[in-house]
Scaffold this motif. Sequence first.
Motif, PDB file in Angstrom:
ATOM      1  N   ARG A  57       3.515  -9.784   5.110  1.00  0.00           N
ATOM      2  CA  ARG A  57       4.568  -9.745   6.138  1.00  0.00           C
ATOM      3  C   ARG A  57       5.759  -8.904   5.677  1.00  0.00           C
ATOM      4  O   ARG A  57       6.260  -8.059   6.407  1.00  0.00           O
ATOM      5  CB  ARG A  57       5.016 -11.166   6.456  1.00  0.00           C
ATOM      6  CG  ARG A  57       6.098 -11.233   7.490  1.00  0.00           C
ATOM      7  CD  ARG A  57       6.470 -12.656   7.790  1.00  0.00           C
ATOM      8  NE  ARG A  57       7.537 -12.696   8.777  1.00  0.00           N
ATOM      9  CZ  ARG A  57       8.227 -13.769   9.058  1.00  0.00           C
ATOM     10  NH1 ARG A  57       7.965 -14.894   8.447  1.00  0.00           N
ATOM     11  NH2 ARG A  57       9.171 -13.733   9.966  1.00  0.00           N
ATOM     12  N   TYR A  58       6.233  -9.146   4.451  1.00  0.00           N
ATOM     13  CA  TYR A  58       7.381  -8.419   3.945  1.00  0.00           C
ATOM     14  C   TYR A  58       6.996  -7.026   3.444  1.00  0.00           C
ATOM     15  O   TYR A  58       7.804  -6.106   3.509  1.00  0.00           O
ATOM     16  CB  TYR A  58       8.076  -9.197   2.834  1.00  0.00           C
ATOM     17  CG  TYR A  58       8.565 -10.556   3.280  1.00  0.00           C
ATOM     18  CD1 TYR A  58       9.225 -10.719   4.496  1.00  0.00           C
ATOM     19  CD2 TYR A  58       8.365 -11.676   2.504  1.00  0.00           C
ATOM     20  CE1 TYR A  58       9.668 -11.963   4.917  1.00  0.00           C
ATOM     21  CE2 TYR A  58       8.815 -12.925   2.915  1.00  0.00           C
ATOM     22  CZ  TYR A  58       9.456 -13.061   4.122  1.00  0.00           C
ATOM     23  OH  TYR A  58       9.896 -14.290   4.527  1.00  0.00           O
ATOM     24  N   ALA A  59       5.785  -6.879   2.950  1.00  0.00           N
ATOM     25  CA  ALA A  59       5.342  -5.571   2.463  1.00  0.00           C
ATOM     26  C   ALA A  59       5.170  -4.578   3.610  1.00  0.00           C
ATOM     27  O   ALA A  59       5.279  -3.371   3.401  1.00  0.00           O
ATOM     28  CB  ALA A  59       4.033  -5.710   1.697  1.00  0.00           C
ATOM     29  N   GLY A  60       4.926  -5.083   4.817  1.00  0.00           N
ATOM     30  CA  GLY A  60       4.777  -4.197   5.959  1.00  0.00           C
ATOM     31  C   GLY A  60       6.070  -3.528   6.376  1.00  0.00           C
ATOM     32  O   GLY A  60       6.051  -2.478   7.013  1.00  0.00           O
ATOM     33  N   THR A 122       6.277   3.743   4.855  1.00  0.00           N
ATOM     34  CA  THR A 122       4.924   4.146   5.237  1.00  0.00           C
ATOM     35  C   THR A 122       3.958   3.035   4.879  1.00  0.00           C
ATOM     36  O   THR A 122       4.012   2.475   3.789  1.00  0.00           O
ATOM     37  CB  THR A 122       4.509   5.439   4.520  1.00  0.00           C
ATOM     38  OG1 THR A 122       4.624   5.242   3.111  1.00  0.00           O
ATOM     39  CG2 THR A 122       5.384   6.598   4.941  1.00  0.00           C
ATOM     40  N   ARG A 123       3.106   2.724   5.793  1.00  0.00           N
ATOM     41  CA  ARG A 123       2.113   1.667   5.579  1.00  0.00           C
ATOM     42  C   ARG A 123       0.792   2.296   5.191  1.00  0.00           C
ATOM     43  O   ARG A 123       0.431   3.365   5.678  1.00  0.00           O
ATOM     44  CB  ARG A 123       1.946   0.844   6.844  1.00  0.00           C
ATOM     45  CG  ARG A 123       3.214   0.106   7.198  1.00  0.00           C
ATOM     46  CD  ARG A 123       3.010  -0.810   8.390  1.00  0.00           C
ATOM     47  NE  ARG A 123       4.260  -1.480   8.682  1.00  0.00           N
ATOM     48  CZ  ARG A 123       4.957  -1.288   9.784  1.00  0.00           C
ATOM     49  NH1 ARG A 123       4.520  -0.472  10.694  1.00  0.00           N
ATOM     50  NH2 ARG A 123       6.078  -1.921   9.958  1.00  0.00           N
ATOM     51  N   ALA A 124       0.080   1.610   4.331  1.00  0.00           N
ATOM     52  CA  ALA A 124      -1.244   2.085   3.914  1.00  0.00           C
ATOM     53  C   ALA A 124      -2.217   1.932   5.073  1.00  0.00           C
ATOM     54  O   ALA A 124      -2.168   0.950   5.825  1.00  0.00           O
ATOM     55  CB  ALA A 124      -1.742   1.293   2.712  1.00  0.00           C
ATOM     56  N   ALA A 125      -3.088   2.915   5.216  1.00  0.00           N
ATOM     57  CA  ALA A 125      -4.083   2.870   6.283  1.00  0.00           C
ATOM     58  C   ALA A 125      -5.089   1.761   5.991  1.00  0.00           C
ATOM     59  O   ALA A 125      -5.486   1.569   4.836  1.00  0.00           O
ATOM     60  CB  ALA A 125      -4.807   4.210   6.393  1.00  0.00           C
ATOM     61  N   PRO A 126      -5.512   1.010   7.009  1.00  0.00           N
ATOM     62  CA  PRO A 126      -6.495  -0.042   6.765  1.00  0.00           C
ATOM     63  C   PRO A 126      -7.835   0.557   6.345  1.00  0.00           C
ATOM     64  O   PRO A 126      -8.218   1.639   6.790  1.00  0.00           O
ATOM     65  CB  PRO A 126      -6.613  -0.756   8.113  1.00  0.00           C
ATOM     66  CG  PRO A 126      -6.122   0.232   9.113  1.00  0.00           C
ATOM     67  CD  PRO A 126      -5.126   1.097   8.403  1.00  0.00           C
ATOM     68  N   LYS A 127      -8.519  -0.164   5.484  1.00  0.00           N
ATOM     69  CA  LYS A 127      -9.814   0.308   5.009  1.00  0.00           C
ATOM     70  C   LYS A 127     -10.845   0.156   6.120  1.00  0.00           C
ATOM     71  O   LYS A 127     -10.851  -0.856   6.832  1.00  0.00           O
ATOM     72  CB  LYS A 127     -10.258  -0.492   3.786  1.00  0.00           C
ATOM     73  CG  LYS A 127      -9.358  -0.284   2.596  1.00  0.00           C
ATOM     74  CD  LYS A 127      -9.843  -1.101   1.426  1.00  0.00           C
ATOM     75  CE  LYS A 127      -8.911  -0.914   0.237  1.00  0.00           C
ATOM     76  NZ  LYS A 127      -9.323  -1.726  -0.901  1.00  0.00           N
TER      77      LYS A 127
END
Length: 177
Positions: A57-60, A122-127
Amino acid sequence: MTGAMSGRKAKQDETPRGGRARSVAELLPDAGRASFRKFGFVQHSIVSRWAEIVGSRYAGVSAPESIRFPQGKRANGTLTLTVSGAHAPMMQHVLPEIVERVNRFFGYPAVERVAIRQGIVTRAAPKPARPELKPVPVELGDSLRAVGDPELRAVLESLARGIATTESIPILGRVKA
């Protein structure tokens, strides 16, 4: 001149060249360590494992930017976070929890304060999801029984499963015997 050349050649044969071959995964922490330290990170894993430390939640909505320590110390530092837009007030309320989690991750009181800077996170793309494995077609399984080498048979079965799961590859034609 021939004696000097042969002496140099003998000396080259005695010294080992660079040691053993190393994997890329083994070399990457060394390559990234200098740049992470330049930006104030003692351990680069705080960046790569941020979602584990503070939760998804916070990392997003946040990302660690740097950790600055007092002169000559490696404790009681200031963690600078980049937080996206309107999430800064929410993050302000959970700062004590974030400090606790980061210090638990380090194992000592590394962070004393947190500074928030608004910016774009920037968020990491989902695998991508792994394709479902389908059973090997019967006609293909029968033809693989004739293969004597069990390792080769296992590789061919794996290849057949991969082809069976890929539906987007068109079959151009079939050779009939």
